[in-house]
Design an enzyme around this catalytic site. Structure first.
Site, PDB file in Angstrom:
ATOM      1  N   HIS A   1       0.820  -1.278  -0.033  1.00  0.00           N
ATOM      2  CA  HIS A   1       0.140   0.041  -0.065  1.00  0.00           C
ATOM      3  C   HIS A   1       0.783   1.124  -0.125  1.00  0.00           C
ATOM      4  O   HIS A   1       2.177   1.172   0.555  1.00  0.00           O
ATOM      5  CB  HIS A   1      -0.844   0.044   1.389  1.00  0.00           C
ATOM      6  CG  HIS A   1      -1.753  -1.059   1.515  1.00  0.00           C
ATOM      7  ND1 HIS A   1      -1.375  -2.254   2.333  1.00  0.00           N
ATOM      8  CD2 HIS A   1      -3.094  -1.121   1.237  1.00  0.00           C
ATOM      9  CE1 HIS A   1      -2.179  -2.875   2.381  1.00  0.00           C
ATOM     10  NE2 HIS A   1      -3.523  -2.319   1.909  1.00  0.00           N
TER      11      HIS A   1
ATOM     12  N   ASP B   1       2.207   1.931   3.499  1.00  0.00           N
ATOM     13  CA  ASP B   1       3.238   1.057   3.986  1.00  0.00           C
ATOM     14  C   ASP B   1       4.645   1.603   3.862  1.00  0.00           C
ATOM     15  O   ASP B   1       5.496   1.337   4.474  1.00  0.00           O
ATOM     16  CB  ASP B   1       2.983  -0.395   3.485  1.00  0.00           C
ATOM     17  CG  ASP B   1       1.687  -0.980   3.502  1.00  0.00           C
ATOM     18  OD1 ASP B   1       0.912  -0.672   4.226  1.00  0.00           O
ATOM     19  OD2 ASP B   1       1.449  -1.662   2.666  1.00  0.00           O
TER      20      ASP B   1
HETATM   21  C1  XLS Z   1      -7.480  -6.893   4.315  1.00  0.00           C
HETATM   22  C2  XLS Z   1      -6.988  -6.883   2.927  1.00  0.00           C
HETATM   23  C3  XLS Z   1      -5.824  -6.016   2.336  1.00  0.00           C
HETATM   24  C4  XLS Z   1      -5.825  -5.977   0.897  1.00  0.00           C
HETATM   25  C5  XLS Z   1      -4.946  -4.744   0.357  1.00  0.00           C
HETATM   26  O1  XLS Z   1      -8.205  -7.644   4.890  1.00  0.00           O
HETATM   27  O2  XLS Z   1      -6.836  -8.172   2.838  1.00  0.00           O
HETATM   28  O3  XLS Z   1      -4.839  -6.443   3.135  1.00  0.00           O
HETATM   29  O4  XLS Z   1      -5.098  -7.151   0.524  1.00  0.00           O
HETATM   30  O5  XLS Z   1      -5.376  -3.612   0.663  1.00  0.00           O
END
Ligand code: XLS
Ligand code: NI
Ligand code: NI
Length: 437
Positions: free
Chosen positions: A101, A104
């Site tokens: 993300h 991140d």
């Molecule tokens: C959350 C999601 C997230 C997505 C990406 O539960 O799995 O991690 O994969 O935003």
């Protein structure tokens, strides 16, 4: 920069007899299975959020993770240092991809302009490291759920300004993903849903989400980004209901709003569980619509009702996943992305290696078993035979649209009773699968 994991070398493949916890027993990247190497089939990816930002806190307890390279500050220096460590990890693991993300990798600034500047500074380092190691970006995404501005949602917020902010943020995230040669981009609607219908105009929110995705498609074309767009289903958590609740709901939404040709699905095991489905169900629903794109490989805990995001170690599960994936023609732009986190109690850096090695081996075994089941052919042949009444005569006429209620009534009045049913043989088939495990 000095090594962060000096006592760990590149994880070797040592085969099933090895007792070395820092070796693969089944994942042999160059081994060819069914015409493709394991590396090509599985396209493993490490997630930046859990593995490099996860701190092990939960709603009752403080962070537990030992991450000596991370001073836990929001400084750019810390963010850049983290990138070097992450790529040393990807390299030693032999993972060909990673995913992130925007927030991140780089800290949020006081304004959007400052935040974008921070992101650019870190993307520069990501690019350097990608070039140095050959590790690629499986997909990028935007974090549209942590900051308080997204309390009512992002693209589905009741506040039009928040929609605008979301658009600006995703525009930048798409551009950055493009710059890094990303193979895809994921939309996970973190807070695109509701906590109560009392304050929610559901129809309006869905319209907004669709308008938003159309703008994303338009911008993707404008910048020449060729990567695949995905939507990731999840029924709840953090909201009570999320609009992208499962594969079928996503497909219906995409179809209703003329988006189906532009997006595929990124399916996550633990989200399937929360939706009351098996992962294989979700994979089959997506594959039937030609929309099986990528998977977030993890697993939940049967006794806990939330998205625990554990590493997948169940061979039965990975076999089912790989059977559906191979039957659908394999992964192309997508991959097996470990959207999984080590337990709060597994706080040492070496646990990150154990976790990923275990997940990669579990999927490699699943791949080998699924390929063997396909090669054996008995399972597919059973299913083919089960539907044989549709291959000729009456069934074929119905399938090709050459029948009617009248014609079928005439047929049945003459015949009186259908030909007898045959056993579904569930137990026989379960035993057959176990022959290979
Ligand atoms: C959350 C999601 C997230 C997505 C990406 O539960 O799995 O991690 O994969 O935003
Ligand atoms: Ni996910
Ligand atoms: Ni999840």
């Amino acid at each position: 920069m000095a090594s962060t994991f000096p006592n760990i070398s590149r994880i070797p493949y040592e085969g099933p007899k090895s007792g070395n916890p820092l070796a693969f027993k089944h994942y042999n990247a160059q081994e060819v299975i069914d015409g493709r190497t394991m590396r090509e089939h599985l396209r493993f990816s490490v997630v930046y959020w859990h593995t490099f930002r996860g701190r092990g806190s939960d709603m009752f307890g403080a962070p537990t993770m030992h991450r000596p390279w991370d001073d836990q500050s929001d400084s750019l220096d810390n963010a850049r240092r983290r990138v070097r460590v992450a790529f040393e990890f990807f390299e030693k693991l032999g993972a060909p991809f990673y995913a992130f993300h925007d927030r991140d990798v780089a800290p949020e600034g006081a304004t959007l302009a400052q935040t974008n500047k921070n992101l650019d500074a870190v993307v520069k380092v990501l690019k350097e490291e990608q070039q140095r190691t050959g590790v690629g970006l499986l997909w990028g995404t935007a974090c549209l759920f942590v900051h308080p501005r997204f309390a009512h949602g992002a693209a589905t917020s009741c506040n039009a300004d928040v929609f605008a902010y979301t658009a600006a943020q995703v525009k930048k995230a798409l551009e950055v993903t493009h710059q890094l040669g990303g193979a895809g981009y994921v939309f996970w609607g973190g807070r695109e849903g509701y906590s109560t219908l009392l304050n929610t105009n559901l129809k309006r929110e869905l319209d907004h989400l669709a308008a938003f995705l159309h703008m994303a498609v338009e911008h993707k074309k404008k910048i020449g980004f060729q990567g695949q767009l995905y939507i990731e289903p999840k029924p709840k958590e953090p909201t009570k209901h999320q609009y992208d609740s499962d594969a079928a709901a996503c497909l219906n939404f995409l179809r209703e709003y003329d988006l189906l040709e532009h997006l595929k699905l990124n399916l996550e095991t633990n989200h399937a569980t929360l939706a009351g489905h098996s992962m294989q169900h979700e994979l089959e629903v997506a594959a039937a619509a030609g929309a099986l794109g990528s998977i977030d490989a993890n697993t939940g805990d049967l006794l806990l009702g939330w998205d625990t995001d554990q590493f997948p170690t169940d061979i039965y599960l990975t076999t089912q996943c790989m059977l559906s994936i191979l039957n659908a023609g394999g992964l192309t732009t997508g991959g097996v992305n470990f959207d999984a986190k080590v337990r709060r109690e597994s706080f040492e850096p070496i646990d990150l290696f154990y976790a990923h090695i275990g997940g990669m081996d579990a999927f490699a075994r699943g791949l080998k078993i699924a390929a063997a089941i396909r090669k054996d052919g008995r399972l597919a042949e059973f299913v083919r035979q089960r539907y044989r009444s549709w291959d000729s005569g009456l069934g074929q006429q119905i399938e090709s649209g050459q029948s009617s209620f009248e014609a079928l009534e005439k047929y049945m009045l003459k015949k009186g009773e259908p030909s007898p049913n045959e056993s579904g043989r569930q137990e026989f088939l379960e035993n057959l699968i176990n022959e290979f495990i």
